[in-house]
Design a protein around this motif. Structure first.
Motif, PDB file in Angstrom:
ATOM      1  N   VAL B  53      78.431  59.946  80.386  1.00 35.34           N
ATOM      2  CA  VAL B  53      78.164  61.386  80.306  1.00 35.34           C
ATOM      3  C   VAL B  53      78.320  61.852  78.861  1.00 35.34           C
ATOM      4  CG1 VAL B  53      79.042  63.668  80.978  1.00 35.34           C
ATOM      5  CG2 VAL B  53      78.852  61.850  82.690  1.00 35.34           C
ATOM      6  N   GLY B  79      76.657  62.136  86.684  1.00 40.79           N
ATOM      7  CA  GLY B  79      75.398  62.395  85.990  1.00 40.79           C
ATOM      8  C   GLY B  79      74.895  63.803  86.271  1.00 40.79           C
ATOM      9  N   ASP B  81      76.514  66.416  86.104  1.00 45.37           N
ATOM     10  CA  ASP B  81      77.036  67.326  85.075  1.00 45.37           C
ATOM     11  C   ASP B  81      76.095  67.369  83.874  1.00 45.37           C
ATOM     12  OD1 ASP B  81      79.204  67.865  86.643  1.00 45.37           O
ATOM     13  OD2 ASP B  81      80.510  66.376  85.678  1.00 45.37           O
ATOM     14  N   VAL B  82      75.530  66.208  83.557  1.00 46.55           N
ATOM     15  CA  VAL B  82      74.549  66.155  82.460  1.00 46.55           C
ATOM     16  C   VAL B  82      73.334  67.003  82.833  1.00 46.55           C
ATOM     17  CG1 VAL B  82      73.034  64.637  81.111  1.00 46.55           C
ATOM     18  CG2 VAL B  82      75.319  63.850  81.768  1.00 46.55           C
TER      19      VAL B  82
END
Lengths: 114, 498
Positions: B53, B79, B81-82
């Protein structure tokens, strides 16, 4: 098509498949000790993460037995998570990995060197 | 497990997508990252690989991918959050979430977070090819739609503010003409944004990396105009102590904007015609010919054809320059734009003057709508600056508007003479200004006699009033001449009135 790297060989040049299989061996070198360590320490989440990574890599190269053993390990880590259960699952993963390493070595020997 | 037989060598050639996309692969497993990388490469795109991340966020700080192949379970977080961070920044990259978890819940969560599509591991290249192509196509279509929607109803354009149909037509003309080399002739009343339009043409053109040189033909003494345009060599005339490049040379490769071209002396028009026709000129004081590549944009607030008929503007030069006409509408013909522009200036000046104004009340809005704005946007700008400098509140009321705006709307002029310069403070009545300024408005104010030494405050007052007189009571231009802020002039005027 099924079997180790069968789908990859259908899609990719042999040189690329060779480099992928070499990387797969490197992944196993890194992850199997982590599976053993986490089982010994009864650390369920690190054990699950390592099994998850092995399952993903194994699935990607068509190592079905190792993928299945790793996914079973993930399930154990989520359910029982006792030291004994983790150790048993870790052993199954290690055995499947050992088998697949032999198959990888055999396949690499048949693939042309670049 | 027995090793699979090695199939016949299969050397797929890279596909040829419509365009080579930059594809970021976020995957911590070296094996899977390499498989994705090779597939993406084989599909004719440009892969980049990161494994966490944090690494993804670092990469995205400096670069923009067309597509992302995003693993969910990463060593330092999810992922998703990305993905959420990307969408929060308004990034429109096609994001394909890749996971071994084929559950509906995982798919729904990914799509809610803004994923374009969902891919279950392990996947074959054909599946990846279709998913990636669809995701990139969807992104391209959305971008196209967004551009089309923006063009239909945009309220900002290279410094212009306005959403009216008249301004949409202006924006379209500027966009269409920008890429050509054709000369553009901008007409419009004073204060409608002719220089802004010229700059917009330059900035939207392929010449934007070179200079935009603006020259106000009406503001330069007649005998200096040739030197300003073409430059001069040392000794060409008294005071020419060194070689100096003119606007033509400075604008080489870029755009030369000749404002108030109707003010150009007839003799100078002949020289300009030759320059426009041949791209060559002689700096003053030399027979040496110089060649440049310049795009001409001209402007006038007069009717150029009338100037030709009156014999004040050469017909041949007119036809050379009047290739693409661009007429800027007066503010009174732009409907609700007056409020859009007023709000923009209110926010800008409140920020600059550290005031708390947020909006106009209904009565003030009605006054702004009803007024004819003979000085157009420049006058509106001055009025709002005046309000902000002399008042402080959260809402502008009608009482805060200076005369003649604060008179009942019915008393405001309903149409403006075509020649109205209308530059802001000129719209006040004389009682709003000190006696000297009122005299100046009538054209009687003179520059202070520099032989006479007076107290500094009095000299300052005389200079400010002289500058206002010189500029036809245009506070903005007077402020530029004096190299002070317009708000300083407003404050001084208010002090003197008190």
């Amino acid at each position: 098509m099924s079997g180790l790297a069968a789908d990859l060989l259908a899609d990719l040049p042999e040189a690329d498949v060779r480099s992928i299989l070499v990387l797969f061996g490197t992944d196993l070198d890194r992850l199997l000790p982590e599976v053993a360590r986490a089982a010994d320490a009864a650390e369920a989440e690190p054990f699950r993460r390592a099994c998850h990574a092995i399952a993903g890599a194994a699935g990607a190269v068509g190592a079905a037995a190792l993928e299945a053993a790793s996914r079973h390990g993930m399930a154990i880590a989520k359910a029982e998570a006792t030291r004994g259960a983790l150790a048993t699952a870790a052993l199954a993963v290690a055995e499947a990995a050992s088998t697949i390493r032999g198959e990888v070595a055999s396949l690499l020997a048949r693939l042309p060197q670049t | 497990m027995a090793p699979a037989p090695v199939p016949a060598p299969n050397a797929p050639t890279p596909s040829a997508p419509a365009s080579r996309a930059r594809v970021l692969i976020v995957e911590d497993s070296a094996t899977q990252a390499e498989i994705a990388r090779v597939h993406v490469l084989q599909l004719g795109h440009a892969p980049e690989v990161v494994g966490s991340v944090a690494a993804a966020r670092d990469w995205l700080r400096d670069a923009r991918p067309d597509a992302v192949l995003l693993d969910i379970e990463l060593p330092d977080g999810s992922g998703l959050d990305v993905l959420r961070a990307l969408r929060a920044e308004g990034d429109d990259a096609a994001v394909i979430v890749v996971t071994a978890n084929a559950s509906i819940n995982a798919a729904v969560e990914a799509m809610r977070a803004g994923a374009t599509d969902f891919l279950v591991k392990p996947y074959a290249r054909a599946r990846l090819a279709v998913t990636l192509a669809n995701a990139l196509e969807k992104r391209a279509l959305l971008a196209q739609l967004s551009r089309a929607q923006a063009q239909l109803g945009r309220d900002r354009f290279y410094g212009f503010i306005g959403a009216s149909e008249r301004m949409q037509a202006v924006y379209r003309t500027i966009e269409n003409v920008a890429q050509s080399r054709a000369s553009v002739f901008i007409t419009g009343e004073s204060g409608t944004g002719k220089e802004l339009a010229a700059e917009a043409i330059h900035r939207a053109s392929a010449r934007s990396s070179r200079r935009f040189v603006a020259l106000n033909c009406g503001a330069i003494p007649r005998d200096l105009l040739e030197s300003e345009v073409f430059g001069h060599v040392k000794g060409a005339f008294t005071g020419a102590v060194a070689d100096r490049e003119g606007a033509a040379k400075l604008a080489d490769g870029g755009t030369l904007f000749l404002d108030e071209i109707g003010e150009m002396p007839f003799a100078m028009q002949v020289k300009l015609l030759r320059f426009v026709q041949t791209g060559t000129f002689n700096p003053v004081g030399t027979a040496r010919e110089e060649r440049v590549d310049v795009r001409f944009v001209c402007a006038t607030n007069r009717d150029p054809m009338l100037e030709v008929k009156a014999g004040r503007f050469r017909e041949d030069l007119y036809y050379r320059l009047y290739v693409v006409p661009l007429e800027l509408p007066p503010l009174r013909d732009r409907g609700e734009d007056v409020l859009l522009v007023a709000r923009h200036f209110l926010a800008q000046f409140s920020r600059e003057e550290k005031r708390n104004f947020r909006d106009f009340d209904a009565e003030a809005e009605a006054v702004l709508r009803a007024y004819a704005w003979p000085g157009n946007v420049r006058q509106l700008q001055n009025v709002i600056r005046n309000v902000v400098v002399l008042n402080d509140a959260t809402t502008v009321t009608a009482a805060m508007l200076p005369p003649p705006l604060c008179s009942p709307p019915s008393a405001a002029p309903q149409s403006a003479p075509a020649s109205a310069a209308g530059t802001g403070i000129e719209s006040r009545d004389a009682s709003q200004l000190p006696a000297e300024a009122a005299a100046g408005a009538a054209g009687a104010a003179a520059a202070p006699d520099l032989e006479e030494i007076l107290p500094l405050a009095l000299m300052e007052k005389r200079l400010i009033l002289a500058a206002l007189s010189r500029t036809g009571q245009d506070v903005q231009r007077a402020a530029v001449l004096l190299d002070i802020s317009p708000s300083t002039i407003y404050r001084k005027l208010a002090q003197w009135k008190a």
